[in-house]
Write a protein that holds these residues in place. Sequence first.
Motif, PDB file in Angstrom:
ATOM      1  N   ARG A  11       0.836  -1.215   0.000  1.00 52.43           N
ATOM      2  CA  ARG A  11       0.000   0.000   0.000  1.00 52.43           C
ATOM      3  C   ARG A  11       0.867   1.261   0.000  1.00 52.43           C
ATOM      4  NH1 ARG A  11      -4.464  -0.034   4.400  1.00 52.43           N
ATOM      5  NH2 ARG A  11      -5.326   2.006   3.920  1.00 52.43           N
ATOM      6  N   THR A  12       1.926   1.198   0.801  1.00 54.42           N
ATOM      7  CA  THR A  12       2.839   2.350   0.863  1.00 54.42           C
ATOM      8  C   THR A  12       3.450   2.595  -0.514  1.00 54.42           C
ATOM      9  OG1 THR A  12       3.375   1.596   3.075  1.00 54.42           O
ATOM     10  CG2 THR A  12       4.784   3.322   2.185  1.00 54.42           C
ATOM     11  N   LEU A  13       3.744   1.499  -1.207  1.00 52.82           N
ATOM     12  CA  LEU A  13       4.307   1.623  -2.560  1.00 52.82           C
ATOM     13  C   LEU A  13       3.325   2.370  -3.473  1.00 52.82           C
ATOM     14  CD1 LEU A  13       5.925   0.792  -5.199  1.00 52.82           C
ATOM     15  CD2 LEU A  13       4.764  -1.391  -5.046  1.00 52.82           C
ATOM     16  N   TYR A  14       2.040   1.954  -3.473  1.00 55.00           N
ATOM     17  CA  TYR A  14       1.059   2.599  -4.363  1.00 55.00           C
ATOM     18  C   TYR A  14       0.871   4.067  -3.990  1.00 55.00           C
ATOM     19  CZ  TYR A  14       0.177  -2.248  -5.608  1.00 55.00           C
ATOM     20  OH  TYR A  14       0.337  -3.543  -6.010  1.00 55.00           O
ATOM     21  N   GLN A  15       0.879   4.317  -2.694  1.00 49.27           N
ATOM     22  CA  GLN A  15       0.722   5.686  -2.198  1.00 49.27           C
ATOM     23  C   GLN A  15       1.877   6.555  -2.697  1.00 49.27           C
ATOM     24  OE1 GLN A  15      -2.027   6.335  -0.782  1.00 49.27           O
ATOM     25  NE2 GLN A  15      -1.538   8.529  -0.546  1.00 49.27           N
ATOM     26  N   LYS A  16       3.084   5.966  -2.606  1.00 45.54           N
ATOM     27  CA  LYS A  16       4.290   6.692  -3.003  1.00 45.54           C
ATOM     28  C   LYS A  16       4.237   7.032  -4.501  1.00 45.54           C
ATOM     29  CE  LYS A  16       9.293   6.163  -2.328  1.00 45.54           C
ATOM     30  NZ  LYS A  16       9.504   7.419  -1.622  1.00 45.54           N
ATOM     31  N   VAL A  17       3.808   6.068  -5.293  1.00 48.27           N
ATOM     32  CA  VAL A  17       3.748   6.291  -6.744  1.00 48.27           C
ATOM     33  C   VAL A  17       2.689   7.346  -7.061  1.00 48.27           C
ATOM     34  CG1 VAL A  17       3.256   5.202  -8.982  1.00 48.27           C
ATOM     35  CG2 VAL A  17       4.597   3.968  -7.269  1.00 48.27           C
ATOM     36  N   LYS A  18       1.594   7.313  -6.304  1.00 49.70           N
ATOM     37  CA  LYS A  18       0.502   8.253  -6.546  1.00 49.70           C
ATOM     38  C   LYS A  18       0.921   9.694  -6.217  1.00 49.70           C
ATOM     39  CE  LYS A  18      -4.308   8.847  -5.284  1.00 49.70           C
ATOM     40  NZ  LYS A  18      -5.265   8.510  -4.246  1.00 49.70           N
ATOM     41  N   THR A  19       1.642   9.842  -5.118  1.00 51.52           N
ATOM     42  CA  THR A  19       1.976  11.193  -4.669  1.00 51.52           C
ATOM     43  C   THR A  19       3.280  11.724  -5.273  1.00 51.52           C
ATOM     44  OG1 THR A  19       2.957  10.204  -2.724  1.00 51.52           O
ATOM     45  CG2 THR A  19       0.721  11.068  -2.468  1.00 51.52           C
ATOM     46  N   GLY A  20       4.125  10.818  -5.752  1.00 53.88           N
ATOM     47  CA  GLY A  20       5.414  11.272  -6.316  1.00 53.88           C
ATOM     48  C   GLY A  20       5.293  11.520  -7.808  1.00 53.88           C
ATOM     49  N   THR A  21       6.387  12.007  -8.366  1.00 52.67           N
ATOM     50  CA  THR A  21       6.374  12.166  -9.823  1.00 52.67           C
ATOM     51  C   THR A  21       7.470  11.280 -10.404  1.00 52.67           C
ATOM     52  OG1 THR A  21       7.752  14.092  -9.408  1.00 52.67           O
ATOM     53  CG2 THR A  21       5.452  14.526 -10.064  1.00 52.67           C
ATOM     54  N   TYR A  22       7.083  10.094 -10.726  1.00 54.04           N
ATOM     55  CA  TYR A  22       8.057   9.128 -11.227  1.00 54.04           C
ATOM     56  C   TYR A  22       7.840   8.872 -12.717  1.00 54.04           C
ATOM     57  CZ  TYR A  22       8.734   8.314  -6.266  1.00 54.04           C
ATOM     58  OH  TYR A  22       8.992   8.491  -4.936  1.00 54.04           O
ATOM     59  N   GLY A  23       8.934   8.884 -13.460  1.00 52.00           N
ATOM     60  CA  GLY A  23       8.847   8.616 -14.891  1.00 52.00           C
ATOM     61  C   GLY A  23       8.878   7.128 -15.170  1.00 52.00           C
ATOM     62  N   MET A  24       9.416   6.404 -14.203  1.00 51.09           N
ATOM     63  CA  MET A  24       9.535   4.954 -14.417  1.00 51.09           C
ATOM     64  C   MET A  24       9.498   4.220 -13.088  1.00 51.09           C
ATOM     65  SD  MET A  24      12.758   2.829 -15.921  1.00 51.09           S
ATOM     66  CE  MET A  24      12.721   3.314 -17.611  1.00 51.09           C
ATOM     67  N   VAL A  25       8.784   3.087 -13.054  1.00 55.15           N
ATOM     68  CA  VAL A  25       8.865   2.192 -11.897  1.00 55.15           C
ATOM     69  C   VAL A  25       9.601   0.944 -12.382  1.00 55.15           C
ATOM     70  CG1 VAL A  25       7.588   0.796 -10.228  1.00 55.15           C
ATOM     71  CG2 VAL A  25       6.766   3.089 -10.808  1.00 55.15           C
ATOM     72  N   ALA A  26      10.668   0.597 -11.664  1.00 56.13           N
ATOM     73  CA  ALA A  26      11.543  -0.493 -12.104  1.00 56.13           C
ATOM     74  C   ALA A  26      11.565  -1.595 -11.041  1.00 56.13           C
ATOM     75  CB  ALA A  26      12.956   0.049 -12.330  1.00 56.13           C
ATOM     76  N   LEU A  27      11.065  -2.778 -11.412  1.00 51.32           N
ATOM     77  CA  LEU A  27      10.928  -3.855 -10.432  1.00 51.32           C
ATOM     78  C   LEU A  27      12.055  -4.876 -10.562  1.00 51.32           C
ATOM     79  CD1 LEU A  27       7.128  -4.681 -10.992  1.00 51.32           C
ATOM     80  CD2 LEU A  27       8.085  -2.909  -9.552  1.00 51.32           C
ATOM     81  N   SER A  28      12.627  -5.264  -9.417  1.00 50.08           N
ATOM     82  CA  SER A  28      13.646  -6.307  -9.397  1.00 50.08           C
ATOM     83  C   SER A  28      12.976  -7.614  -8.998  1.00 50.08           C
ATOM     84  CB  SER A  28      14.729  -5.946  -8.377  1.00 50.08           C
ATOM     85  OG  SER A  28      15.673  -6.987  -8.313  1.00 50.08           O
ATOM     86  N   VAL A  29      13.105  -8.620  -9.853  1.00 49.99           N
ATOM     87  CA  VAL A  29      12.282  -9.816  -9.640  1.00 49.99           C
ATOM     88  C   VAL A  29      13.074 -11.122  -9.644  1.00 49.99           C
ATOM     89  CG1 VAL A  29      10.105 -10.908 -10.290  1.00 49.99           C
ATOM     90  CG2 VAL A  29      10.593  -8.575 -11.094  1.00 49.99           C
ATOM     91  N   MET A  30      12.953 -11.868  -8.533  1.00 46.57           N
ATOM     92  CA  MET A  30      13.440 -13.253  -8.510  1.00 46.57           C
ATOM     93  C   MET A  30      12.281 -14.127  -8.958  1.00 46.57           C
ATOM     94  SD  MET A  30      15.393 -14.016  -5.001  1.00 46.57           S
ATOM     95  CE  MET A  30      15.992 -12.668  -4.013  1.00 46.57           C
ATOM     96  N   GLN A  31      12.593 -15.324  -9.407  1.00 46.28           N
ATOM     97  CA  GLN A  31      11.525 -16.157  -9.969  1.00 46.28           C
ATOM     98  C   GLN A  31      10.376 -16.407  -8.997  1.00 46.28           C
ATOM     99  OE1 GLN A  31      12.658 -19.277 -12.588  1.00 46.28           O
ATOM    100  NE2 GLN A  31      11.047 -20.595 -11.805  1.00 46.28           N
ATOM    101  N   ILE A  32      10.715 -16.590  -7.759  1.00 47.88           N
ATOM    102  CA  ILE A  32       9.703 -16.901  -6.756  1.00 47.88           C
ATOM    103  C   ILE A  32       8.671 -15.763  -6.609  1.00 47.88           C
ATOM    104  CG2 ILE A  32      11.002 -16.031  -4.766  1.00 47.88           C
ATOM    105  CD1 ILE A  32      10.279 -18.614  -3.323  1.00 47.88           C
ATOM    106  N   ASP A  33       9.081 -14.553  -6.990  1.00 49.23           N
ATOM    107  CA  ASP A  33       8.196 -13.385  -6.857  1.00 49.23           C
ATOM    108  C   ASP A  33       7.553 -12.971  -8.170  1.00 49.23           C
ATOM    109  OD1 ASP A  33       8.762 -12.884  -4.086  1.00 49.23           O
ATOM    110  OD2 ASP A  33      10.740 -12.223  -4.723  1.00 49.23           O
ATOM    111  N   ALA A  34       7.681 -13.797  -9.214  1.00 51.52           N
ATOM    112  CA  ALA A  34       7.184 -13.390 -10.534  1.00 51.52           C
ATOM    113  C   ALA A  34       5.695 -13.008 -10.520  1.00 51.52           C
ATOM    114  CB  ALA A  34       7.464 -14.490 -11.551  1.00 51.52           C
ATOM    115  N   PRO A  35       4.802 -13.864 -10.006  1.00 50.38           N
ATOM    116  CA  PRO A  35       3.380 -13.501 -10.034  1.00 50.38           C
ATOM    117  C   PRO A  35       3.106 -12.206  -9.267  1.00 50.38           C
ATOM    118  CG  PRO A  35       3.655 -15.822  -9.463  1.00 50.38           C
ATOM    119  CD  PRO A  35       5.016 -15.203  -9.432  1.00 50.38           C
ATOM    120  N   ARG A  36       3.826 -12.034  -8.180  1.00 51.67           N
ATOM    121  CA  ARG A  36       3.648 -10.833  -7.358  1.00 51.67           C
ATOM    122  C   ARG A  36       4.095  -9.573  -8.115  1.00 51.67           C
ATOM    123  NH1 ARG A  36       3.534  -8.863  -2.239  1.00 51.67           N
ATOM    124  NH2 ARG A  36       5.255  -7.516  -1.633  1.00 51.67           N
TER     125      ARG A  36
END
Length: 461
Positions: free
Chosen positions: A49-74
């Motif tokens: 939730r904090t992540l979504y809040q941060k994206v909503k209130t900030g001005t980000y040109g890109m969100v970049a996710l680091s993903v291990m296989q175990i977290d792929a669906p997430r």
Amino acid sequence: MDKILFVDVIKRDASNTIFEHLGIMYLQAALQRSGYESEMISTRFDSERTLYQKVKTGTYGMVALSVMQIDAPRAIHIAQELRRRGFKGYILLGGHWATFHPEEILRNHPEVDFVLTGESDFAIVQLVEALSMGSTTRLDQVSGLGYRSDKGYRLNPHTAVPNDLNLLPFPLRNQYSDLLRQQGHALSVSGSRGCFAHCTFCDIVTFHRKIRVKPYRSRTNENICDEIEQLGVDKIEFVDDQFIDFGEAGKERAYAFADEIERRKLKITFAVLARVDTIDRDVMKRLHQVGLRHCLLGIEAISRDDLKVLGKHITPEASREAIKILDEVGVEGIISMLIVNPYSTFETVRENLEFLAEVRPYLKENKHTVSINTMKIFSGTPIHTRLAHEKRLTGNYLGFNYKRNNGYAVLVELYVDLWLNGLRLTWGHFVEWAKKGIHALKPINAMGGPPATAGQFPNTH
Ligand code: B12
Ligand code: SF4
């Protein structure tokens, strides 16, 4: 382009949350060096939730996710949720899982714009530069980038990879580093990348082969100690897959590292990951003198049949000797075990579990600990290829599993799972329970071998 927000998507309740995310921090340092701003949020420490809040209130040109296989669906869920909540900037995926599946990700997930494969220390800057120029025409020059073009899906070759790790800026420390520091946890350092071994369950070798770098690259001891000095902390966690390189060269480097720590009068304690066949009594003694206190030992199995399946190229004798050496020199071993694999038999599981009973005295005296897992199937690993060839691989790029050979294999695994989760049934009781509960799993009588007795093994969770 506006700021980049990196996201470490590991779940908050994941087994071990007290590590920094060096992968992201290296990319942030590279961007900073080129004059680009970035931030990081970790769902290990903060809520989704904090992540979504941060994206909503900030001005980000890109969100970049680091993903291990175990977290792929997430990760895919987070990308979709960001779009649902109206995020209009770019979404980029990178890290181990993304490296093996750029095409599937881009073909199946329109919410994702780009995938960077491999080590992206240079590529991230190239990508941000290309996008900052407001044009997508330079995308074909970004090393290892997967993207959609007019001509369909494209994957660029790896033209810019960090061959010399000394040239990289030190990872950019952040709010989580401060938190770990305050709580007295170790900060992480990566002294080398890659590995010379070929364990069948591990993707490290293929990951590096994909990007065409040497299988093992290390920083100089001076460069590593400069970073430690700059950190100014007294606890370090080395994340190198193989802290001590093979053979004489490995030993020399370890001795030289110890000398450098001493020369600079660095008062630290540190932890490393090591292969059994790099544990040498004198080297360990010397490293202990300069602060080595914990060593995660990749033993994985004691059964010779299992060791063949895992491609460990170590012997049970060498593993027992390594444990003894660590004990003698006063280094706590974290004995990593993969109790069950796709080719397990009752006999191999029994041998592995009995080994846990054997090391119990060390655990009781708090000299060593054990980390127990069952094998997970990761893309790019030889075991993944073998299972696919045998038509036993199930699932897809979002998560793989394998068909068990027979009902018996299911039972053995279920037994170990229950055992690991604290339900310590004796094998006999378990069979009784299974007979009553699971009628579909017939070949219970084909088991053979003496029952593994519960309570005999250490409680590791
Ligand atoms: C420290 C570590 C952890 C720490 C911290 C994780 C982290 N990411 O920081 C902890 C303890 C939490 C952890 C947990 C696990 N880990 Co771990 N971990 C490592 C380890 C040893 C070092 C990571 C590191 O710092 N590397 C150094 C940095 C510089 O490399 P890097 O992370 O790969 O980052 C580079 C690229 O991948 C890329 N990149 C990374 N992120 C991003 C993001 C973007 C946007 C882009 C563009 C690029 C990019 O650029 C980076 C710089 O070059 C690696 C092995 C390894 N050598 O990497 C395993 C490894 C990542 N872990 C692995 C596994 C399997 C696990 C566990 C499942 C183990 C378990 N059984 O519980 C759990 C999963 C936890 C979860 N997700 O719920 C596997 C992942 C395999 C896979 N295909 O997904 C690895 C590769 C080990 C292995 N060979 O099996 N782990
Ligand atoms: S499991 Fe460890 S020793 Fe084996 S290949 Fe992977 S990193 Fe190397």
